[in-house]
Design a protein around this motif. Structure first.
Motif, short mmCIF file in Angstrom:
data_model
loop_
_atom_site.label_atom_id
_atom_site.label_comp_id
_atom_site.label_asym_id
_atom_site.label_seq_id
_atom_site.Cartn_x
_atom_site.Cartn_y
_atom_site.Cartn_z
N ALA A 49 -2.51 -4.05 9.56
CA ALA A 49 -1.22 -3.88 9.73
C ALA A 49 -0.14 -4.56 9.96
CB ALA A 49 -1.38 -4.80 11.00
N GLY A 50 0.27 -2.13 9.03
CA GLY A 50 1.81 -2.33 8.41
C GLY A 50 1.51 -3.02 7.20
N CYS A 51 0.76 -2.14 6.29
CA CYS A 51 0.31 -2.42 5.08
C CYS A 51 1.27 -1.84 4.11
CB CYS A 51 -0.64 -2.23 4.89
SG CYS A 51 -1.90 -2.49 3.14
N ALA A 52 1.61 -1.87 3.53
CA ALA A 52 2.77 -1.24 2.25
C ALA A 52 3.30 -1.70 1.12
CB ALA A 52 4.10 -1.06 3.20
N TRP A 142 -0.35 7.30 5.83
CA TRP A 142 -0.82 5.89 5.78
C TRP A 142 -0.69 5.49 6.92
CZ3 TRP A 142 -5.59 4.57 3.26
CH2 TRP A 142 -6.09 3.57 4.23
N ASP A 143 0.43 5.21 7.56
CA ASP A 143 1.00 4.35 8.60
C ASP A 143 0.51 5.46 10.03
OD1 ASP A 143 1.94 2.45 6.92
OD2 ASP A 143 3.68 3.63 6.91
N MET A 159 -7.57 10.32 3.75
CA MET A 159 -6.99 9.31 3.10
C MET A 159 -8.26 8.59 2.74
SD MET A 159 -3.12 8.89 2.82
CE MET A 159 -2.77 7.50 1.76
N SER A 160 -8.59 7.56 4.01
CA SER A 160 -9.62 6.94 3.79
C SER A 160 -10.83 6.59 4.02
CB SER A 160 -8.82 5.59 5.49
OG SER A 160 -9.27 6.20 6.66
#
Length: 186
Positions: A49-52, A142-143, A159-160
């Protein structure tokens, strides 16, 4: 660490083995992504979660930078295997970006203006710069995160996805300086 993560991580990864928890390799290649230790057991069912992740240093080649950024999200945010850079598809991705710049996003893909267009597409229409698409647009995609509704989560889904093994990035700058960027997946 799983062998396929080591063997197929073609993003100039300097070493594959024990690491310090992820991020860039301070002693190795300036743009190398180090897989987090949480990846020892393979891909995560859901992204962090929230990966940036911090933007990797530019190589000076926007196609390479786009390809590396997508794989950075895959590796650092969900422990997914990397995609290969689909260099043969980059000309088509450029054509899609230019074609769409005078139409609507994904029109070139839908109209099949080039036969090597891929199986899925993400697009960043009318961004202020190439760097903004690589940093801001790819992060926004991605978000979107996982979900069933392709209209709401489709960019992340592309993307995933582990169905695709390659990605080709393409760019076109309009006469007024806006950048259209395309990522075709195959």
């Amino acid at each position: 660490m799983r062998w396929w993560l080591c063997a197929s991580f073609l993003l100039s990864l300097a070493a594959c083995g024990d690491d310090d928890g992820g991020g860039t390799d301070p002693g190795g290649d300036a743009g190398a992504t180090v897989l987090p230790s949480m990846c020892d057991d393979g891909p995560l069912a859901e992204p962090i979660a929230g990966c940036a992740p911090a933007l990797l240093p530019s190589t000076g080649d926007p196609y390479e930078d786009c390809f590396r950024r997508i794989n950075q999200f895959r590796a650092e945010c969900q422990c997914l295997p990397p995609l290969a850079r689909w260099e043969e598809g980059e000309g088509c991705a450029d054509m899609h970006a230019e074609y769409d710049s005078t139409r609507d996003p994904h029109d070139g893909f839908r109209d099949r203006i080039c036969p090597e267009g891929g199986n899925a597409q993400n697009e960043c229409p009318g961004w202020p710069s190439v760097n903004a698409t690589i940093d801001g647009c790819l992060q926004a995609m991605w978000d979107e995160g996982p979900g069933e509704d392709f209209n709401a989560h489709g960019h992340y889904i592309n993307m995933s996805s582990t169905r695709y093994t390659m990605v080709a990035c393409g760019f076109y700058t309009t006469p007024d300086g806006r950048v259209w960027a395309v990522q075709n997946f195959r």
